[in-house]
Design a protein around this motif. Structure first.
Motif, PDB file in Angstrom:
ATOM      1  N   LEU A  17       9.409  -4.018   9.527  1.00  0.00           N
ATOM      2  CA  LEU A  17       8.104  -3.370   9.698  1.00  0.00           C
ATOM      3  C   LEU A  17       7.928  -2.220   8.708  1.00  0.00           C
ATOM      4  N   ALA A  18       8.957  -1.386   8.557  1.00  0.00           N
ATOM      5  CA  ALA A  18       8.881  -0.269   7.601  1.00  0.00           C
ATOM      6  C   ALA A  18       8.699  -0.783   6.175  1.00  0.00           C
ATOM      7  N   THR A  19       9.373  -1.888   5.852  1.00  0.00           N
ATOM      8  CA  THR A  19       9.233  -2.478   4.515  1.00  0.00           C
ATOM      9  C   THR A  19       7.816  -2.983   4.276  1.00  0.00           C
ATOM     10  N   LEU A  20       7.232  -3.619   5.287  1.00  0.00           N
ATOM     11  CA  LEU A  20       5.851  -4.101   5.157  1.00  0.00           C
ATOM     12  C   LEU A  20       4.880  -2.945   4.950  1.00  0.00           C
ATOM     13  N   TYR A  21       5.127  -1.827   5.647  1.00  0.00           N
ATOM     14  CA  TYR A  21       4.285  -0.647   5.442  1.00  0.00           C
ATOM     15  C   TYR A  21       4.329  -0.206   3.976  1.00  0.00           C
ATOM     16  N   SER A  22       5.543  -0.123   3.422  1.00  0.00           N
ATOM     17  CA  SER A  22       5.696   0.325   2.041  1.00  0.00           C
ATOM     18  C   SER A  22       5.086  -0.681   1.060  1.00  0.00           C
ATOM     19  N   ILE A  23       5.242  -1.973   1.344  1.00  0.00           N
ATOM     20  CA  ILE A  23       4.642  -3.003   0.481  1.00  0.00           C
ATOM     21  C   ILE A  23       3.123  -2.864   0.470  1.00  0.00           C
ATOM     22  N   TYR A  24       2.547  -2.631   1.657  1.00  0.00           N
ATOM     23  CA  TYR A  24       1.089  -2.449   1.723  1.00  0.00           C
ATOM     24  C   TYR A  24       0.650  -1.242   0.897  1.00  0.00           C
ATOM     25  N   ILE A  25       1.397  -0.141   1.007  1.00  0.00           N
ATOM     26  CA  ILE A  25       1.063   1.055   0.237  1.00  0.00           C
ATOM     27  C   ILE A  25       1.104   0.757  -1.262  1.00  0.00           C
ATOM     28  N   MET A  26       2.120   0.023  -1.706  1.00  0.00           N
ATOM     29  CA  MET A  26       2.234  -0.314  -3.128  1.00  0.00           C
ATOM     30  C   MET A  26       1.079  -1.204  -3.583  1.00  0.00           C
ATOM     31  N   ILE A  27       0.725  -2.192  -2.763  1.00  0.00           N
ATOM     32  CA  ILE A  27      -0.395  -3.086  -3.110  1.00  0.00           C
ATOM     33  C   ILE A  27      -1.697  -2.297  -3.166  1.00  0.00           C
ATOM     34  N   ALA A  28      -1.904  -1.419  -2.164  1.00  0.00           N
ATOM     35  CA  ALA A  28      -3.131  -0.618  -2.134  1.00  0.00           C
ATOM     36  C   ALA A  28      -3.233   0.271  -3.369  1.00  0.00           C
ATOM     37  N   ALA A  29      -2.106   0.820  -3.813  1.00  0.00           N
ATOM     38  CA  ALA A  29      -2.099   1.684  -4.997  1.00  0.00           C
ATOM     39  C   ALA A  29      -2.398   0.885  -6.263  1.00  0.00           C
ATOM     40  N   LYS A  30      -1.936  -0.365  -6.311  1.00  0.00           N
ATOM     41  CA  LYS A  30      -2.205  -1.217  -7.469  1.00  0.00           C
ATOM     42  C   LYS A  30      -3.668  -1.658  -7.511  1.00  0.00           C
ATOM     43  N   VAL A  31      -4.218  -1.999  -6.343  1.00  0.00           N
ATOM     44  CA  VAL A  31      -5.600  -2.476  -6.262  1.00  0.00           C
ATOM     45  C   VAL A  31      -6.591  -1.341  -6.501  1.00  0.00           C
ATOM     46  N   ASP A  32      -6.303  -0.177  -5.912  1.00  0.00           N
ATOM     47  CA  ASP A  32      -7.200   0.975  -6.028  1.00  0.00           C
ATOM     48  C   ASP A  32      -6.423   2.168  -6.593  1.00  0.00           C
ATOM     49  N   PRO A  33      -6.530   2.420  -7.887  1.00  0.00           N
ATOM     50  CA  PRO A  33      -5.769   3.514  -8.514  1.00  0.00           C
ATOM     51  C   PRO A  33      -6.092   4.896  -7.953  1.00  0.00           C
ATOM     52  N   SER A  34      -7.257   5.050  -7.284  1.00  0.00           N
ATOM     53  CA  SER A  34      -7.620   6.363  -6.736  1.00  0.00           C
ATOM     54  C   SER A  34      -6.778   6.739  -5.521  1.00  0.00           C
ATOM     55  N   VAL A  35      -5.968   5.787  -5.034  1.00  0.00           N
ATOM     56  CA  VAL A  35      -5.100   6.062  -3.880  1.00  0.00           C
ATOM     57  C   VAL A  35      -4.098   7.171  -4.200  1.00  0.00           C
ATOM     58  N   GLU A  36      -3.650   7.246  -5.464  1.00  0.00           N
ATOM     59  CA  GLU A  36      -2.698   8.271  -5.869  1.00  0.00           C
ATOM     60  C   GLU A  36      -3.242   9.038  -7.072  1.00  0.00           C
ATOM     61  N   PRO A  37      -2.653  10.176  -7.421  1.00  0.00           N
ATOM     62  CA  PRO A  37      -3.147  10.973  -8.540  1.00  0.00           C
ATOM     63  C   PRO A  37      -3.218  10.157  -9.832  1.00  0.00           C
ATOM     64  N   GLU A  38      -4.239  10.443 -10.656  1.00  0.00           N
ATOM     65  CA  GLU A  38      -4.412   9.699 -11.909  1.00  0.00           C
ATOM     66  C   GLU A  38      -3.258   9.944 -12.876  1.00  0.00           C
ATOM     67  N   VAL A  39      -2.842  11.201 -12.992  1.00  0.00           N
ATOM     68  CA  VAL A  39      -1.797  11.566 -13.933  1.00  0.00           C
ATOM     69  C   VAL A  39      -0.445  11.507 -13.237  1.00  0.00           C
ATOM     70  N   LYS A  40       0.439  10.649 -13.730  1.00  0.00           N
ATOM     71  CA  LYS A  40       1.780  10.542 -13.173  1.00  0.00           C
ATOM     72  C   LYS A  40       2.761  11.316 -14.036  1.00  0.00           C
ATOM     73  N   GLU A  41       3.541  12.116 -13.368  1.00  0.00           N
ATOM     74  CA  GLU A  41       4.546  12.892 -14.095  1.00  0.00           C
ATOM     75  C   GLU A  41       5.779  12.037 -14.386  1.00  0.00           C
TER      76      GLU A  41
END
Length: 444
Positions: free
Chosen positions: A197-221
């Motif tokens: 379940l925890a892995t699925l949560y993280s996978i969803y977060i990664m997919i959401a970040a890939k689909v919608d770049p506004s999910v995380e800051p534009e500039v990555k350090e």
């Protein structure tokens, strides 16, 4: 007067939603719903006993039973620990320390909620305490750093429920006693489904970040290896605090409540060490923890009263008997039982669901060919869903108190993580080996 428990259950759900949408305090809404249910039901009481006497007795007894709990004392202590970590610079240091290690993963620091909830769930054993503690530390910090508040709230709500799968799990202990099933095996059986379940949560977060770049800051350090090593000085104090709490519990040195007190002491010492502690910070932390824990306790008290009313009126029993009397195939039976538990989760708190339905449901489930150990993990998932389903989803209300967002906004944010739970339940249903693998290895 109404004598049919099923009809009454529909009325109670409608009335409860009406109270909650009217902006009445949640605890008051639950109590008023329970009182109305008692007034509408045809009790057939002796002339010497009025329905008002019965309501008074049930209300007084349930409020006392709900709050007269030593385990519940851990709740305000863990919330106070989270407040101290939040008000001092320690929460900022934690995220700063994690940033070099998570910056390359899609979703970045949003994964902190999943990891932190898993750790604190093992510490507190309480979904409400886990959600409140981690939420106090992460939500504002993630918003300041430009992360999606919606996914931050959703991941917090979903991951906060992991406490029921991670030992010590109160629900598993209660199930083990009622179902005469090894509690040790239940604890071990929940590990792989919990990690899934925890892995699925993280996978969803990664997919959401890939689909919608506004999910995380534009500039990555970007960070050098030396910077990653240097960041450990911000991580080690917090991990030391978690080790102190977990070690005291699993080492048999302290109960969860006593470990919570150790956590407050450790958080205070860390704040003093980092020179970010003052009387004003401590005063504010205490006041905020009193407000949050009082709010949660009031909801618990109202939910326990409503649970006792529903048990008294025979609603849970009527729903269980209706479903189990349909003569369905094993998979259809488990599907309808799952739906029943989701519905019950809308109006009951977790322990009440297990205690009130298990004596009726378990014999039918075993007769249909399901293993009691597997069903225990299945039931835990159903109870987890109850934490994030309206109107009595404790995690939703805790997040609302922390974030000051509307409940509709939180529900929308939580929905994808609710779907992840359903996918995990489907996985353990079609592949029960996920549940049985570790307990079988233990036997060998």
């Amino acid at each position: 007067m109404i004598s049919d428990p099923l009809i009454l259950s529909v009325i109670i759900i409608v009335v409860m939603f009406a109270f909650l949408l009217s902006s009445i305090w949640i605890g008051v809404s639950l109590i008023l719903t329970g009182i109305l249910g008692m007034l509408l039901f045809d009790h057939n009481l002796p002339p010497v006993i009025s329905v008002y006497d019965k309501i008074g007795d049930l209300l007084a007894g349930s409020l006392y039973d709900a709050l007269n709990s030593w385990s519940l004392a851990a709740l305000p202590m863990f919330i106070l620990m989270g407040e101290i970590l939040y008000k001092s610079s320690i929460s900022t240091r934690l995220l700063n320390g994690l940033k070099p290690w998570l910056s390359y993963i899609p979703g970045g620091l949003l994964h902190v909620n999943v990891a932190a909830c898993s750790l604190f769930a093992a510490v507190s054993g309480s979904s409400a305490a886990t959600t409140a503690t981690v939420g106090k530390i992460t939500l504002d910090e993630l918003k300041k750093r430009g992360y999606s508040k919606s996914i931050a709230m959703g991941s917090l709500a979903g991951a906060g429920t992991l406490g029921f799968l991670i030992p010590p799990s109160l629900i598993m202990i209660i199930y083990g006693v009622l179902a005469d099933t090894s509690i040790g095996k239940l604890f071990i059986a929940g590990i792989l489904p919990g990690l899934l379940l925890a892995t699925l949560y993280s996978i969803y977060i990664m997919i959401a970040a890939k689909v919608d770049p506004s999910v995380e800051p534009e500039v990555k350090e970007t960070f050098t290896f030396k910077q990653k090593i240097d960041s450990l000085k911000d991580l080690l104090p917090v991990f030391s605090l978690i080790t102190l709490i977990l070690g005291s519990i699993y080492g048999g040195l302290a109960t969860p409540t006593e470990a919570a007190a150790l956590g407050v002491m450790g958080a205070t010492l860390l704040a003093i060490y980092f020179k970010s502690f003052s009387w004003e910070i401590f005063r504010t932390a205490v006041l905020n923890s009193v407000k949050t824990s009082t709010m949660i306790s009031f909801i618990i008290a109202g939910a326990v009263f409503l649970s006792q009313v529903i048990g008294f009126l025979g609603i849970a029993r009527a729903m269980s008997e209706f479903i189990t009397g349909l003569g369905l195939s094993p998979l259809m039976l488990i599907l309808l039982i799952g739906i029943m538990y989701i519905i019950l989760g809308m109006i009951l708190e977790a322990i009440s669901i297990v205690v009130m339905t298990l004596p009726i449901v378990l014999p039918i489930v075993v007769l249909a060919g399901f293993d009691p150990l597997w069903f225990g993990v299945f039931l835990v998932f159903m109870v987890e869903m109850a934490q994030i389903t309206p109107p009595v989803g404790f995690s939703l209300f805790v997040i609302q108190s922390i974030s000051n967002e509307k409940i509709e906004t939180i529900l929308k944010a939580t929905f994808p993580f609710f779907i992840m739970m359903i996918i995990t339940v489907m996985a353990i249903t079609f592949f029960p080996e996920i549940v049985h693998y570790l307990p079988n290895q233990m036997i060998k």
